[in-house]
Design a protein around this motif. Sequence first.
Motif, PDB file in Angstrom:
ATOM      1  N   ASN A  44       2.032  -5.658   8.306  1.00  0.00           N
ATOM      2  CA  ASN A  44       3.326  -5.246   8.499  1.00  0.00           C
ATOM      3  C   ASN A  44       3.813  -3.686   8.120  1.00  0.00           C
ATOM      4  OD1 ASN A  44       5.962  -5.796   9.826  1.00  0.00           O
ATOM      5  ND2 ASN A  44       6.492  -5.115   8.018  1.00  0.00           N
ATOM      6  N   ILE A  45       4.083  -2.784   9.036  1.00  0.00           N
ATOM      7  CA  ILE A  45       4.687  -1.473   8.853  1.00  0.00           C
ATOM      8  C   ILE A  45       6.033  -1.453   9.187  1.00  0.00           C
ATOM      9  CG2 ILE A  45       4.445   0.933   8.955  1.00  0.00           C
ATOM     10  CD1 ILE A  45       1.536   0.664   9.648  1.00  0.00           C
ATOM     11  N   GLY A  46       7.076  -1.332   8.226  1.00  0.00           N
ATOM     12  CA  GLY A  46       8.351  -1.250   8.796  1.00  0.00           C
ATOM     13  C   GLY A  46       9.327  -1.146   7.388  1.00  0.00           C
ATOM     14  N   MET A  47      10.531  -1.508   7.784  1.00  0.00           N
ATOM     15  CA  MET A  47      11.606  -1.560   6.890  1.00  0.00           C
ATOM     16  C   MET A  47      12.041  -2.710   6.147  1.00  0.00           C
ATOM     17  SD  MET A  47      12.168   1.830   6.892  1.00  0.00           S
ATOM     18  CE  MET A  47      13.740   2.018   6.148  1.00  0.00           C
ATOM     19  N   ARG A  48      11.479  -4.149   6.580  1.00  0.00           N
ATOM     20  CA  ARG A  48      11.801  -5.222   6.167  1.00  0.00           C
ATOM     21  C   ARG A  48      13.238  -5.496   6.522  1.00  0.00           C
ATOM     22  NH1 ARG A  48       9.114  -3.526   1.428  1.00  0.00           N
ATOM     23  NH2 ARG A  48      11.360  -2.806   0.490  1.00  0.00           N
ATOM     24  N   LEU A  82       0.824  -0.979   0.004  1.00  0.00           N
ATOM     25  CA  LEU A  82      -0.088   0.190   0.042  1.00  0.00           C
ATOM     26  C   LEU A  82       0.772   1.220   0.065  1.00  0.00           C
ATOM     27  CD1 LEU A  82      -2.788   1.340   0.379  1.00  0.00           C
ATOM     28  CD2 LEU A  82      -2.304   1.272   2.957  1.00  0.00           C
ATOM     29  N   ALA A  83       0.660   2.377  -0.926  1.00  0.00           N
ATOM     30  CA  ALA A  83       1.197   3.550  -1.030  1.00  0.00           C
ATOM     31  C   ALA A  83       0.155   4.460  -0.107  1.00  0.00           C
ATOM     32  CB  ALA A  83       1.458   3.892  -2.334  1.00  0.00           C
ATOM     33  N   PRO A  84       0.185   4.664   1.109  1.00  0.00           N
ATOM     34  CA  PRO A  84      -0.785   5.211   2.110  1.00  0.00           C
ATOM     35  C   PRO A  84      -0.978   6.669   1.768  1.00  0.00           C
ATOM     36  CG  PRO A  84       1.127   4.922   3.433  1.00  0.00           C
ATOM     37  CD  PRO A  84       1.342   4.217   2.192  1.00  0.00           C
ATOM     38  N   GLU A  85      -2.102   7.284   1.669  1.00  0.00           N
ATOM     39  CA  GLU A  85      -2.426   8.804   1.223  1.00  0.00           C
ATOM     40  C   GLU A  85      -2.315   9.549   2.483  1.00  0.00           C
ATOM     41  OE1 GLU A  85      -5.618   7.914  -2.293  1.00  0.00           O
ATOM     42  OE2 GLU A  85      -6.249   7.584  -0.133  1.00  0.00           O
ATOM     43  N   GLN A  86      -2.343   8.988   3.651  1.00  0.00           N
ATOM     44  CA  GLN A  86      -2.547   9.574   4.994  1.00  0.00           C
ATOM     45  C   GLN A  86      -1.078  10.052   5.380  1.00  0.00           C
ATOM     46  OE1 GLN A  86      -4.274   6.890   4.298  1.00  0.00           O
ATOM     47  NE2 GLN A  86      -6.073   7.607   4.663  1.00  0.00           N
ATOM     48  N   GLU A  87      -1.039  11.176   6.263  1.00  0.00           N
ATOM     49  CA  GLU A  87       0.378  11.731   6.589  1.00  0.00           C
ATOM     50  C   GLU A  87       0.622  10.924   8.008  1.00  0.00           C
ATOM     51  OE1 GLU A  87      -0.572  15.754   7.220  1.00  0.00           O
ATOM     52  OE2 GLU A  87      -0.649  16.133   4.952  1.00  0.00           O
ATOM     53  N   LEU A  88      -0.134  10.165   8.603  1.00  0.00           N
ATOM     54  CA  LEU A  88       0.264   9.708   9.612  1.00  0.00           C
ATOM     55  C   LEU A  88       0.154   8.185   9.711  1.00  0.00           C
ATOM     56  CD1 LEU A  88       1.420  10.053  12.768  1.00  0.00           C
ATOM     57  CD2 LEU A  88      -1.158   9.891  13.390  1.00  0.00           C
ATOM     58  N   LEU A  89       1.452   7.344   9.922  1.00  0.00           N
ATOM     59  CA  LEU A  89       1.176   5.851  10.112  1.00  0.00           C
ATOM     60  C   LEU A  89       1.487   5.509  11.625  1.00  0.00           C
ATOM     61  CD1 LEU A  89       3.777   5.017   6.895  1.00  0.00           C
ATOM     62  CD2 LEU A  89       1.261   5.246   7.031  1.00  0.00           C
ATOM     63  N   PRO A  90       0.852   4.153  11.762  1.00  0.00           N
ATOM     64  CA  PRO A  90       1.124   3.479  13.030  1.00  0.00           C
ATOM     65  C   PRO A  90       2.717   3.317  13.191  1.00  0.00           C
ATOM     66  CG  PRO A  90      -0.727   2.634  11.752  1.00  0.00           C
ATOM     67  CD  PRO A  90      -0.132   3.428  10.949  1.00  0.00           C
TER      68      PRO A  90
END
Length: 608
Positions: free
Chosen positions: A529-533, A498-506
């Motif tokens: 998963n949100i991260g850098m792998r 996903l390329a998120p449109e929101q400015e804030l990520l968890p």
Amino acid sequence: MPSAPIQLTVLGSGTSMGVPSLGCHCAVCSSKDPRDNRLRPSLLLSRERQNVVIDTTPDFRQQALRVGLDRLDAILLTHGHADHILGFDDIRPYNIRQKAALPVYSTKETFDVIRRAFAYVFDERPTLSTVPSVTLNVVQGPFELMGVPFIPIPLKHGDLEVLGFRFGRAAYLTDFSELPGSSARLLEGLDDLILDALRDIPHPMHQTVEQALALVARLKPKRAWFTHIAHDLPHAETNDRLRKLGVKNVALAYDGLRLDVRVDEPAGTSHIAAAVPEKPRTRVAAFSSPSEWSARYAASGRGSILAIGNFDGIHLGHQTILRAAVARAHESGDVATALTCDPSPRKVLRPESAPPRLSTNVQRMEWFGVLGVEAAVVLPFTMDLARLAPEEFVEQILVQGLRVRGVLVGENFRFGHRQAGDVGLLRELGMRRGFEVVIIPPVAYRGEIVSSTVIRREIAAGNVTHASLLLGRPFALTGSVVSGTGTGRRFTFPTLNLAPEQELLPARGVYVTRTLLEGSARTYRSVTNIGMRPTFNGASLSVETHLLDFAGEIDVRRIEVRFWKRLREEKKFSGADELREQIARDIARANRFFSRLRRFRSVRQTLV
């Protein structure tokens, strides 16, 4: 540190006629035991200096004086029978002292009765005396008061549908003859249950003592208290009879009974209030200027009922303002309109300190529609707009542009050049220009005021479950599906990137989520998963979602990912095999979470 409890006070435990009953000289009506003196059934809930009353009985004034109730923050009504609503007029002193409308929560049917019984409150005719000032909120699912989720419990009172309420580890069910099976599932894990037990003789609209005991045995609360008690049941004698039957955890309630109610939910139930999906959306008419709005509605003669605010995230506090505007517009026939800006004033005036946005304009429009807002005016925030004096803002934007009839704002609302205008000035200008101003008090959760700032903090820390309680729904990321590195498909599990449109990520980590695919009417269980792998030496932040209950190839351009619970922080593993084993454990935990959630689907009908 444990959360502050709710202090529960029984204001009245009697029937519709009260005890003693007029003209009756039976043993109970003549009793000297003060616990046999029962006013009409009502409950007071107090927490963090806030007070909520369930039902305004004909005895409400006497009940409030007896407990020294000097502040009232909300009213819940179980149904529209006279013994539960006829004290409604007695809320006026709280309006005067608190200088605010009181929010009232109940069903549409109950509000229809209220509007008929107290027509002078709603007909907007000039009056020489005060009338109650209220905002009517139709209960369509869980909602929040005093920082605590309140869960409506549908009940049958003969042929009438009424409400009970659960709050933390307690529930109040008065005036009912039948508990639907779907409602029973909402009453698991209770410490205290207060329920209808009229008498021993069967009644078509109430429970007998025997039926109430059977229900207590079925629901298994730690303690149960009988209310709506007729003069057939002497207090001491009935309690003695229950003890002789071997019933140790059940007793008659009495006026003045006080209990401390824990607000933390038992394991597996804390998600009830957040577990609500979208309700059908109203299509919101969107405008970028007051003149566009006027061109649409001026010919109809309708004015606007305005909810004004930033509305980033549309959290519980925003929802309270918007629902109140919708309710007032429904009564007056005007247009329920949200007035906001884009970009936010802070991004224009102080961009270096502007916080990241929680939501996109598209999301704001969608959730305006969920709440029933008919129109939204999103003003482009420019320096010309910033330079308008408060009086100019009201005259040009509200009066001339939007034909304002009523304005609803939070108590910290500021407007005009250098934020020179406050709610006091807005009220003064409203009196001059003939529109009403309603100040909506803040919504608190566990003693903390709900705000976009608090929600940003929680999301940034990964506390998405807590954030969902403050939002009234899961936090969601939307955006396009983009090509990834292919690592997941080759080495672990296939994912959508996903390329998120929101400015804030968890915060970085692994989350239980549900994912909505573009063009689909349902959401799918997922792990995100949100991260850098780090296991594969990733160089950029990514948002990767694996669907748990979707088979086949996925060809979709956009998705929405809704965050329910954080499972763990991001971690670097020794290689693909160790990572694959951990992801399998994450998926198993997510499936267990959704299995527990399935038990509470009966509440998943509408948004809070």
